[in-house]
Each structure stands twice: as structure tokens, then as C-alpha cells.
Design an enzyme around this catalytic site. Structure first.
Site, PDB file in Angstrom:
ATOM      1  N   SER A  67      31.431  15.435  47.727  1.00  0.00           N
ATOM      2  CA  SER A  67      31.650  16.615  46.877  1.00  0.00           C
ATOM      3  C   SER A  67      32.534  17.641  47.582  1.00  0.00           C
ATOM      4  O   SER A  67      32.596  17.699  48.821  1.00  0.00           O
ATOM      5  CB  SER A  67      30.310  17.275  46.523  1.00  0.00           C
TER       6      SER A  67
HETATM    7  N1  SAM Z   1      25.918  14.123  47.794  1.00  0.00           N
HETATM    8  C1  SAM Z   1      27.052  13.293  48.054  1.00  0.00           C
HETATM    9  C2  SAM Z   1      27.756  13.642  49.329  1.00  0.00           C
HETATM   10  O1  SAM Z   1      27.378  14.609  49.994  1.00  0.00           O
HETATM   11  O2  SAM Z   1      28.698  12.927  49.683  1.00  0.00           O
HETATM   12  C3  SAM Z   1      28.051  13.251  46.941  1.00  0.00           C
HETATM   13  C4  SAM Z   1      27.548  12.479  45.835  1.00  0.00           C
HETATM   14  S1  SAM Z   1      28.704  11.751  44.738  1.00  0.00           S
HETATM   15  C5  SAM Z   1      29.449  13.135  43.979  1.00  0.00           C
HETATM   16  C6  SAM Z   1      27.484  11.165  43.541  1.00  0.00           C
HETATM   17  C7  SAM Z   1      26.635  10.024  44.049  1.00  0.00           C
HETATM   18  O3  SAM Z   1      25.578   9.777  43.099  1.00  0.00           O
HETATM   19  C8  SAM Z   1      27.393   8.706  44.179  1.00  0.00           C
HETATM   20  O4  SAM Z   1      27.245   8.214  45.480  1.00  0.00           O
HETATM   21  C9  SAM Z   1      26.716   7.801  43.153  1.00  0.00           C
HETATM   22  O5  SAM Z   1      26.695   6.437  43.530  1.00  0.00           O
HETATM   23  C10 SAM Z   1      25.328   8.396  43.093  1.00  0.00           C
HETATM   24  N2  SAM Z   1      24.542   8.081  41.884  1.00  0.00           N
HETATM   25  C11 SAM Z   1      24.952   7.963  40.606  1.00  0.00           C
HETATM   26  N3  SAM Z   1      23.891   7.689  39.797  1.00  0.00           N
HETATM   27  C12 SAM Z   1      22.798   7.624  40.604  1.00  0.00           C
HETATM   28  C13 SAM Z   1      21.412   7.360  40.373  1.00  0.00           C
HETATM   29  N4  SAM Z   1      20.921   7.108  39.168  1.00  0.00           N
HETATM   30  N5  SAM Z   1      20.579   7.391  41.441  1.00  0.00           N
HETATM   31  C14 SAM Z   1      21.045   7.655  42.697  1.00  0.00           C
HETATM   32  N6  SAM Z   1      22.340   7.903  42.968  1.00  0.00           N
HETATM   33  C15 SAM Z   1      23.211   7.890  41.936  1.00  0.00           C
END
Ligand code: SAM
Length: 218
Positions: A67
Site C-alpha cells: 500500500s
Molecule cells: N497490507 C499489505 C502490505 O502492507 O503490503 C498490502 C495489502 S494489498 C493492498 C491487499 C492484500 O490482501 C493482497 O496481498 C491480497 O492477496 C490480500 N487479500 C485479498 N483478499 C483476501 C482475503 N479474503 N483474505 C486475506 N487476504 C486477502
């Protein structure tokens, strides 16, 4: 804690980034200090290291992103983390946000839906000495085995507020979640006042990758 190489150049770039985030409205000194402390370039390939201190989201593989620093600061500020808070993060991604929560004194539980990212990030954060609790699975259902939580943070864009997340919050607990369509979402903060009373506040629009899973996008 950190065993990789930091440098004066990176520290200087970090200070500039913190200045920029402050100018965009982040006031919580503990959050700004955590961003100033944690080397974001550790979370980038060496070849892309020059982008680490731009205030931008960046691809981390598997179609996912780390992010934007401002977004990390904004969500973290809304959570009002206190020392010892038990926090569930949904969407481990690169692990950067989880590491910031850890630096603020939280006990962090983080769940990721993509196996490759889960494996890679768990290995990496363990290597640099950041002790989070990692889970692989569908975070749209929370983590009932570890509930209740003081705070829950969703770092992917959701179509709705998943009911299991509200259920897994303590009374007085806070859920921060971006909710909207697949492209843009409004940041929400939900505070659980009693078992049945939830107060909802709305903030700016953001653009997250989609939350997948049972209460996410199909
Ligand atoms: N917090 C992260 C970081 O600091 O790098 C950024 C997260 S990225 C914007 C969103 C993440 O949510 C992705 O890695 C994606 O695979 C994950 N994601 C999407 N749906 C999800 C779910 N149902 N459960 C867990 N993770 C999920």
C-alpha cells in the site's frame, strides 16, 4: 531487530517521506515515527529500491501491491493502536503494514489469501526479526480461533462490511475497512460500542486491490 542494510541515503529519503505524509494531514506522532523507523526499501527488490520512498503503492508480485505509505499511515492512525492491542490484519501482502503495527506495540495476527505471498512474507519477516502471527486463508471470515480482537484492519477493498469481523471485535474495538466497488472505496471506521451498537464514521476515498473470499468479491 533488522538485519538488512539501512543507509544515510535511505534514512534521509524516509525523513522526506514522513514530512510529505505529515503535510497530507497525518498527525499521530507514533505512526509517523514508526514510518520513519521502518526501512520500506527492505520490502522491495534491490533493483526497485529507488521507488521505496515515493508515496505510492507498488507491485509486489502475484498481482498484489504494497500500500501507499500515506494509506498505511491513514489506516493506522484511525486504529488508535495502544501497547498490547491484539490486532487482526486482513491482507498480509508484503508485511509492511503488519510490521508498522508491531512497531506500535500491537500483537499482530495477519492473514493472507495468496499462498505464494503468505509463504514469502512469513519467511522474510521472520528473517528480519519481526514476530507476527501468520495465517493462510480467507480473511473475509476473520480468524475465529484467535478472536476477540481489539482492532481489525482490512487492507483490501471490500464490497460490504463482513459480519464475522464485527462479531470478532471486542466491545470498544475498532474495525477499519475500505468499502465500495472494485475500483474505489470509502474508508470506514466502525466502533463497537456494545454487543449490538456499532458507530460508523466515513472518511476519504481510496483505491485498493479487491478483497476476495466468501464476503469479498467473487
Ligand atoms: N497490507 C499489505 C502490505 O502492507 O503490503 C498490502 C495489502 S494489498 C493492498 C491487499 C492484500 O490482501 C493482497 O496481498 C491480497 O492477496 C490480500 N487479500 C485479498 N483478499 C483476501 C482475503 N479474503 N483474505 C486475506 N487476504 C486477502
Amino acid at each position: 531487530m533488522l538485519k538488512l542494510e539501512d543507509s544515510y541515503r535511505h534514512k534521509g529519503q524516509r525523513r522526506e517521506l514522513v514530512k510529505l505524509i505529515r503535510s497530507k494531514g497525518i498527525k499521530d506522532e507514533a505512526v509517523l515515527s514508526a514510518i520513519n523507523t521502518l526501512p520500506r526499501h527492505f520490502f522491495f527488490d534491490t533493483a526497485l529500491d529507488s521507488h521505496a520512498y515515493e508515496d505510492k503503492a507498488f507491485p509486489i508480485g502475484e498481482g498484489q501491491t504494497i500500500s501507499q505509505p500515506y494509506t498505511v499511515a491513514f489506516q493506522t492512525e484511525l486504529l488508535q493502536i495502544k501497547q498490547g492491542d491484539k490486532v487482526l490484519e486482513i491482507g498480509t501482502g508484503s508485511g509492511y503494514q503488519g510490521a508498522i503495527l508491531h512497531l506500535l506495540g500491537a500483537e499482530v495476527h495477519t492473514i493472507e489469501y495468496q499462498k505464494k505471498l503468505y509463504d514469502r512474507t512469513k519467511k522474510f519477516l521472520t528473517k528480519i526479526g519481526i514476530p507476527l502471527n501468520f495465517y493462510f486463508g480467507d480473511g473475509s471470515q476473520g480468524m475465529p480461533a484467535q478472536a476477540p480482537f481489539d482492532k481489525i484492519l482490512v487492507t483490501a477493498g471490500a464490497p460490504i462490511v463482513p459480519k464475522p469481523l464485527l462479531k470478532q471485535l471486542k466491545i470498544g474495538g475498532i474495525l477499519v475497512i475500505p468499502v465500495g466497488d472494485r475500483k474505489t472505496q470509502k474508508m470506514l471506521r466502525l466502533t463497537k460500542k456494545t454487543a449490538t451498537k456499532i458507530v460508523q464514521e466515513e472518511f476519504d476515498n481510496f483505491a485498493f486491490v479487491p478483497l476476495l473470499g466468501q464476503d469479498g468479491w467473487k
